[in-house]
Design a protein around this motif. Structure first.
Motif, PDB file in Angstrom:
ATOM      1  N   THR A 166      -2.150  56.145  35.609  1.00 18.75           N
ATOM      2  CA  THR A 166      -1.296  57.076  36.296  1.00 18.75           C
ATOM      3  C   THR A 166      -1.772  57.189  37.838  1.00 18.75           C
ATOM      4  OG1 THR A 166      -0.803  58.638  34.463  1.00 18.75           O
ATOM      5  CG2 THR A 166      -0.509  59.435  36.832  1.00 18.75           C
ATOM      6  N   CYS A 167      -1.079  56.725  38.718  1.00 21.70           N
ATOM      7  CA  CYS A 167      -1.606  56.561  40.300  1.00 21.70           C
ATOM      8  C   CYS A 167      -0.973  57.744  40.786  1.00 21.70           C
ATOM      9  CB  CYS A 167      -1.076  55.198  41.123  1.00 21.70           C
ATOM     10  SG  CYS A 167      -2.042  53.817  40.308  1.00 21.70           S
ATOM     11  N   ARG A 168      -1.693  58.353  41.779  1.00 25.39           N
ATOM     12  CA  ARG A 168      -1.459  59.246  42.478  1.00 25.39           C
ATOM     13  C   ARG A 168      -1.541  59.242  44.135  1.00 25.39           C
ATOM     14  NH1 ARG A 168      -3.590  61.347  37.968  1.00 25.39           N
ATOM     15  NH2 ARG A 168      -2.464  62.737  36.687  1.00 25.39           N
ATOM     16  N   ASP A 169      -0.457  59.504  44.790  1.00 28.44           N
ATOM     17  CA  ASP A 169      -0.366  59.543  46.222  1.00 28.44           C
ATOM     18  C   ASP A 169       0.147  60.589  46.767  1.00 28.44           C
ATOM     19  OD1 ASP A 169      -0.313  58.532  48.981  1.00 28.44           O
ATOM     20  OD2 ASP A 169       1.229  56.901  48.445  1.00 28.44           O
ATOM     21  N   GLN A 170      -0.978  61.463  47.362  1.00 26.25           N
ATOM     22  CA  GLN A 170      -0.437  62.641  47.956  1.00 26.25           C
ATOM     23  C   GLN A 170       0.273  63.458  46.752  1.00 26.25           C
ATOM     24  OE1 GLN A 170       1.639  62.165  51.444  1.00 26.25           O
ATOM     25  NE2 GLN A 170      -0.036  61.608  52.675  1.00 26.25           N
ATOM     26  N   GLU A 171       1.647  63.789  46.818  1.00 30.68           N
ATOM     27  CA  GLU A 171       2.496  64.665  45.939  1.00 30.68           C
ATOM     28  C   GLU A 171       2.996  63.788  44.745  1.00 30.68           C
ATOM     29  OE1 GLU A 171       4.832  67.326  47.975  1.00 30.68           O
ATOM     30  OE2 GLU A 171       3.087  68.491  49.011  1.00 30.68           O
ATOM     31  N   LYS A 172       2.956  62.447  45.170  1.00 33.89           N
ATOM     32  CA  LYS A 172       3.740  61.472  44.238  1.00 33.89           C
ATOM     33  C   LYS A 172       2.790  60.725  43.168  1.00 33.89           C
ATOM     34  CE  LYS A 172       5.234  58.393  47.127  1.00 33.89           C
ATOM     35  NZ  LYS A 172       5.936  57.180  47.695  1.00 33.89           N
ATOM     36  N   GLU A 173       3.430  60.722  42.220  1.00 29.22           N
ATOM     37  CA  GLU A 173       2.614  59.778  40.989  1.00 29.22           C
ATOM     38  C   GLU A 173       3.601  58.664  40.485  1.00 29.22           C
ATOM     39  OE1 GLU A 173       1.086  62.897  38.421  1.00 29.22           O
ATOM     40  OE2 GLU A 173       2.495  62.281  36.989  1.00 29.22           O
ATOM     41  N   ARG A 174       3.005  57.743  40.075  1.00 27.13           N
ATOM     42  CA  ARG A 174       3.867  56.771  39.246  1.00 27.13           C
ATOM     43  C   ARG A 174       2.833  56.193  38.228  1.00 27.13           C
ATOM     44  NH1 ARG A 174       1.385  53.753  43.388  1.00 27.13           N
ATOM     45  NH2 ARG A 174       1.048  51.708  43.154  1.00 27.13           N
ATOM     46  N   ILE A 175       3.701  55.824  37.013  1.00 23.76           N
ATOM     47  CA  ILE A 175       2.999  55.210  35.958  1.00 23.76           C
ATOM     48  C   ILE A 175       3.049  53.592  36.113  1.00 23.76           C
ATOM     49  CG2 ILE A 175       3.332  55.043  33.414  1.00 23.76           C
ATOM     50  CD1 ILE A 175       2.644  57.736  34.455  1.00 23.76           C
ATOM     51  N   VAL A 176       2.103  52.881  35.715  1.00 21.77           N
ATOM     52  CA  VAL A 176       2.047  51.535  35.948  1.00 21.77           C
ATOM     53  C   VAL A 176       1.418  50.885  34.695  1.00 21.77           C
ATOM     54  CG1 VAL A 176       1.413  49.501  37.255  1.00 21.77           C
ATOM     55  CG2 VAL A 176       1.569  51.530  38.410  1.00 21.77           C
ATOM     56  N   PRO A 177       2.013  50.163  33.966  1.00 19.66           N
ATOM     57  CA  PRO A 177       1.497  49.631  32.616  1.00 19.66           C
ATOM     58  C   PRO A 177       0.557  48.369  32.876  1.00 19.66           C
ATOM     59  CG  PRO A 177       3.612  48.594  33.066  1.00 19.66           C
ATOM     60  CD  PRO A 177       3.553  49.518  34.232  1.00 19.66           C
ATOM     61  N   PHE A 178      -0.199  48.286  31.859  1.00 19.84           N
ATOM     62  CA  PHE A 178      -1.146  46.983  31.918  1.00 19.84           C
ATOM     63  C   PHE A 178      -1.286  46.212  30.694  1.00 19.84           C
ATOM     64  CE2 PHE A 178      -4.087  50.675  31.356  1.00 19.84           C
ATOM     65  CZ  PHE A 178      -4.654  50.328  29.928  1.00 19.84           C
ATOM     66  N   GLY A 179      -1.503  44.915  30.801  1.00 24.60           N
ATOM     67  CA  GLY A 179      -1.416  44.072  29.534  1.00 24.60           C
ATOM     68  C   GLY A 179      -2.965  44.144  28.608  1.00 24.60           C
ATOM     69  N   LEU A 180      -2.700  43.242  27.774  1.00 22.43           N
ATOM     70  CA  LEU A 180      -3.924  43.212  26.636  1.00 22.43           C
ATOM     71  C   LEU A 180      -5.159  42.766  27.268  1.00 22.43           C
ATOM     72  CD1 LEU A 180      -1.583  41.663  23.641  1.00 22.43           C
ATOM     73  CD2 LEU A 180      -2.499  44.048  23.989  1.00 22.43           C
ATOM     74  N   LYS A 181      -5.289  41.693  28.037  1.00 25.71           N
ATOM     75  CA  LYS A 181      -6.291  41.365  28.696  1.00 25.71           C
ATOM     76  C   LYS A 181      -7.151  42.555  29.539  1.00 25.71           C
ATOM     77  CE  LYS A 181      -5.982  36.422  28.427  1.00 25.71           C
ATOM     78  NZ  LYS A 181      -5.915  35.031  29.464  1.00 25.71           N
ATOM     79  N   ALA A 182      -6.483  43.082  30.412  1.00 31.92           N
ATOM     80  CA  ALA A 182      -6.883  44.372  31.132  1.00 31.92           C
ATOM     81  C   ALA A 182      -7.125  45.296  30.017  1.00 31.92           C
ATOM     82  CB  ALA A 182      -5.645  44.849  32.113  1.00 31.92           C
ATOM     83  N   LYS A 183      -6.449  45.539  29.140  1.00 30.72           N
ATOM     84  CA  LYS A 183      -7.006  46.753  28.125  1.00 30.72           C
ATOM     85  C   LYS A 183      -8.258  46.618  27.449  1.00 30.72           C
ATOM     86  CE  LYS A 183      -5.344  49.121  24.027  1.00 30.72           C
ATOM     87  NZ  LYS A 183      -4.352  49.484  22.982  1.00 30.72           N
TER      88      LYS A 183
END
Length: 296
Positions: A166-183
């Motif tokens: 979960t990334c937050r920028d001031q009052e906004k937030e967005r969900i960004v997935p990641f793959g198996l190698k990053a996990k």
């Protein structure tokens, strides 16, 4: 004019949810324009004309400002007056038809897939620092987030079970997935290295420097430079290189542009569209070099 500028900045903050850096840029551009007008005894937004905007553009050219800087200033003024027209404070936008100097399109440096694999393979994971570095590089490329977002991530922002952050920028937030190698890299870091680096177990920051303090952009830039040099990559590698490479590789493999826009957190899809332009340019260049009927 000062009050109108502040109202515009408040509108950008509250309604458009732009980043703090973008807010600062708009405010800086408009205050410079205001200073230019005040020297000509123009203090009311209603009294600004097309001639005034053109004169300001010429003054920037005489000062040797780059074409990109001048175009950005004109764009700031145009957006400001669009806001004033909508608010009913002025009837017309004096910058609506003012064209800035032609800006030569400069595309960001992009790593090839081979170079990306080479860079990400550099941390050898023999110690806590390199395990951390591996996790940072893998996560940055897997998500395309900004470096400022990477170093601001909290442990609580990472959902390992569902593989997203979960990334937050001031009052906004967005969900960004990641793959198996990053996990895999994140699990290794959290389970085997994070507690060794972070001395204060109460700190929720995901990545810190080796002293256990929040990492700076400059600190991460040094990490990027070190592994880029170690990999023998000749291209200029900056903290934004993996973000650009992430977007370019997704678009190149057919990802929907609106999804890429959402993942990158771009407010305007035209910003994301440059990766399509890069892909098209690469196709044209490949055609010129390889097609047997391209020469007379």
């Amino acid at each position: 004019m000062e009050n109108e500028i502040q109202e515009f900045i408040a509108y950008l903050h509250d309604e458009k949810h732009i980043s703090e850096n973008t807010e600062i840029a708009y405010q800086r551009d408009l205050k410079k324009f205001m200073s230019f007008l005040e020297k000509r005894r123009i203090t009311d937004v209603k009294n600004v004309t097309v001639t005034n905007v053109n004169s300001y553009m010429l003054s920037l050219e005489k000062k040797g400002r780059a074409a990109s800087s001048i175009s950005r200033n004109i764009a700031s003024i145009r957006m400001f007056y669009d806001f004033l027209v909508k608010q009913g404070k002025v009837k017309e936008n004096p910058a609506e038809h003012v064209k800035g100097p032609k800006v030569k399109r400069k595309f960001p440096e992009i790593l090839t897939l081979e170079e990306t694999d080479l860079l990400l393979s550099q941390p050898n994971k023999d110690n806590a620092k390199e395990i951390r570095d591996k996790a940072m590089l893998e996560l940055l490329y897997a998500t395309g987030i900004r470096v400022s977002e990477l170093i601001a991530l909290k442990r609580s922002d990472v959902n390992l079970k569902l593989s997203y952050i979960t990334c937050r920028d001031q009052e906004k937030e967005r969900i960004v997935p990641f793959g198996l190698k990053a996990k895999a890299a994140l699990v290794s870091y959290i389970e085997n290295a994070r507690n060794e680096i972070i001395k204060d177990r109460k700190i929720d920051i995901l990545f810190t420097n080796c002293s256990g303090n929040p990492m700076s952009r400059q600190g991460f830039w040094k990490i990027m430079k070190y592994y880029g040099k170690k990999a023998g990559i000749k291209k200029e590698i900056t903290p934004h290189t993996l973000r650009h490479s992430f977007a370019s590789h997704l678009v190149g493999n057919g990802a929907d542009l609106h999804i890429v826009q959402e993942m990158l957190g771009h407010a305007d899809i035209s910003t994301t569209y440059r990766y399509v332009e890069m892909k098209n340019m690469q196709i044209r260049e490949a055609y010129k070099k390889a097609h047997p009927r391209n020469e007379l």
